[in-house]
Design an enzyme around this catalytic site. Sequence first.
Site, PDB file in Angstrom:
ATOM      1  NE  ARG A  38       4.050   1.590   4.886  1.00 48.84           N
ATOM      2  CZ  ARG A  38       3.485   1.822   3.388  1.00 48.84           C
ATOM      3  NH1 ARG A  38       2.704   2.388   2.727  1.00 48.84           N
ATOM      4  NH2 ARG A  38       3.786   0.528   2.402  1.00 48.84           N
ATOM      5  NE  ARG A  43       1.823   5.231  -9.384  1.00 46.85           N
ATOM      6  CZ  ARG A  43       2.724   6.072  -8.354  1.00 46.85           C
ATOM      7  NH1 ARG A  43       2.292   7.285  -8.851  1.00 46.85           N
ATOM      8  NH2 ARG A  43       2.262   6.111  -6.744  1.00 46.85           N
ATOM      9  CG  ASP A  98       4.148   2.922  -7.888  1.00 47.33           C
ATOM     10  OD1 ASP A  98       4.250   1.715  -7.569  1.00 47.33           O
ATOM     11  OD2 ASP A  98       4.434   3.177  -6.117  1.00 47.33           O
ATOM     12  CD  GLN A 146      -0.080  -2.326  -1.788  1.00 45.88           C
ATOM     13  OE1 GLN A 146      -0.785  -3.315  -2.330  1.00 45.88           O
ATOM     14  NE2 GLN A 146       0.338  -0.949  -2.543  1.00 45.88           N
ATOM     15  CB  SER A 153       3.977   4.858   1.187  1.00 41.83           C
ATOM     16  OG  SER A 153       3.739   4.320  -0.475  1.00 41.83           O
TER      17      SER A 153
HETATM   18  C1  S3P Z   1       3.483   0.671  -1.759  1.00 40.95           C
HETATM   19  C2  S3P Z   1       3.946  -0.200  -2.081  1.00 40.95           C
HETATM   20  C3  S3P Z   1       4.395  -1.072  -3.592  1.00 40.95           C
HETATM   21  C4  S3P Z   1       3.605   0.478  -4.773  1.00 40.95           C
HETATM   22  C5  S3P Z   1       2.309   1.082  -4.001  1.00 40.95           C
HETATM   23  C6  S3P Z   1       2.817   1.779  -2.953  1.00 40.95           C
HETATM   24  C7  S3P Z   1       3.093   1.053  -0.654  1.00 40.95           C
HETATM   25  O1  S3P Z   1       3.372  -1.993  -4.299  1.00 40.95           O
HETATM   26  O2  S3P Z   1       3.294  -0.106  -5.702  1.00 40.95           O
HETATM   27  O3  S3P Z   1       1.988   2.191  -5.028  1.00 40.95           O
HETATM   28  O4  S3P Z   1       2.423   1.556   0.286  1.00 40.95           O
HETATM   29  O5  S3P Z   1       2.980  -0.589   0.435  1.00 40.95           O
HETATM   30  P1  S3P Z   1       3.574  -3.505  -4.008  1.00 40.95           P
HETATM   31  O6  S3P Z   1       3.781  -3.350  -2.435  1.00 40.95           O
HETATM   32  O7  S3P Z   1       2.658  -4.204  -3.840  1.00 40.95           O
HETATM   33  O8  S3P Z   1       4.721  -3.692  -4.650  1.00 40.95           O
END
Ligand code: S3P
Length: 440
Positions: A29, A399, A322, A172, A25
């Site tokens: 970003r 996963r 996750d 997200q 993540s």
């Molecule tokens: C993530 C947000 C999560 C997560 C994904 C990474 C992110 O998804 O499951 O692996 O980096 O913002 P959601 O925002 O759809 O829950």
Amino acid sequence: MPNSVVIHSKIKKFKKIISVSGDKSISIRWVLFSSLAKGVSKAKNLLLSEDVLAAIKTIRKLGIRSEIKKNECKIYGKGINGYKYKKNLTLNAENSGTLGRLILGLLINSSKPIKLIGDNSLSKRDFKRIADPLTKFGAKFNLKNNKNLPLTIFGSKELKPIKFTEKKGSAQVKSSVIFAGMRTNGLTFIKAKKSRNHTESMSKYLNLPLKVISKKNYDKIYVSKVKKIKNLNYNIPSDISSGAFFMVLTALSENSQLVIKNVNINPSRIGIITILKKMGVKISFQNKKNYKGEKIADIKIKGAKLIKPINCPARLNSSAIDEFLVIWILAAKAKGISYFKNLEELNKKESPRLIWGSRILNKMGVKNIVTKNSIKIYGNPNLKINKKIIIKNYLKDHRVFMTSVIAALSFGGEWSIANPESIKTSFPNFLKLINELKKQ
Ligand code: S3P
């Protein structure tokens, strides 16, 4: 890589110190913020997995130069309006929901239509959740079946700020709207159910015009138009979601002990720690420190004699979203029934994970009851597996693969697990680290 990995013996006890790869993540970003910064940004320990490389390819297509050398990545940002590209541009988010969703927020003011595609798994996932709020800003979308990829985004130069309530606890969706707000004159307001907050932390570290008022169950986020982003040098910490597989492997291996170095322990990501502690696992943080708006520590974990069942509070769902597949492997050995609820989002991941979690447990001979948003797992502290188990056709969800490897190493049996290449999306050296733990 072979088509399947075969595992036919349990792991022996181990005592080791390991490092898992960089946080996915934060890596994605960093790529996106740096692509709009003025000047050169450098990252060390960037996760060089397919999802992050897809982000780098994407910004390259938007005219932003980057270099990857050994452990360092450089991005040559050209400022907030620095994206330059030709007509008929197609971007490919491959397997990455985070990239596909976040980049749309940044493209909301694009002057030419842009097509977004993804792999087979991403093409099944919901993009209406992004198109809906971004349409309120003034962008337009064409989506396959009104909700899927391929989609085309038609940006606008006359964007209006919006008021938006994010109800799913999706970082997200929240991040995509924050990015769109950063491109829009006026004040955008988001009332967001709690979810990982790396976008907000990086924005604050960069002094961008974003304000968060944190309430118990939600955050109020105010975003204004961003004029300038300064370059961002960043040492990416390790990913707790990758560490999770090794935490569960250790917890299930009596007398084993593991330290995982330099892991991001942002409070919005550590649901797994709370859950494992509630299940009787000894786990602690060492060498805690703050780094550029994030928290980091070494995680120490010991094998457990007795695993306790858990009625998992739904408030932990987003911070462990996750990790549930591998947490359920731990629940398989608990002395009693565990229950996980309000998890409808899990069936919307790289594969339908509630369904796959239940399938793996069924194959292991662990009784479970699954509904469209919950699972009840009847743990067995004496669980041993003596049969053949085949795991395949799971949409190459990284996963599902890694969870199956942990189950095989913890309970025995003769496992054949297809598509080991799936790990390349988030944790390319997963199997190498497993082999290191196997060496005495
Ligand atoms: C993530 C947000 C999560 C997560 C994904 C990474 C992110 O998804 O499951 O692996 O980096 O913002 P959601 O925002 O759809 O829950």
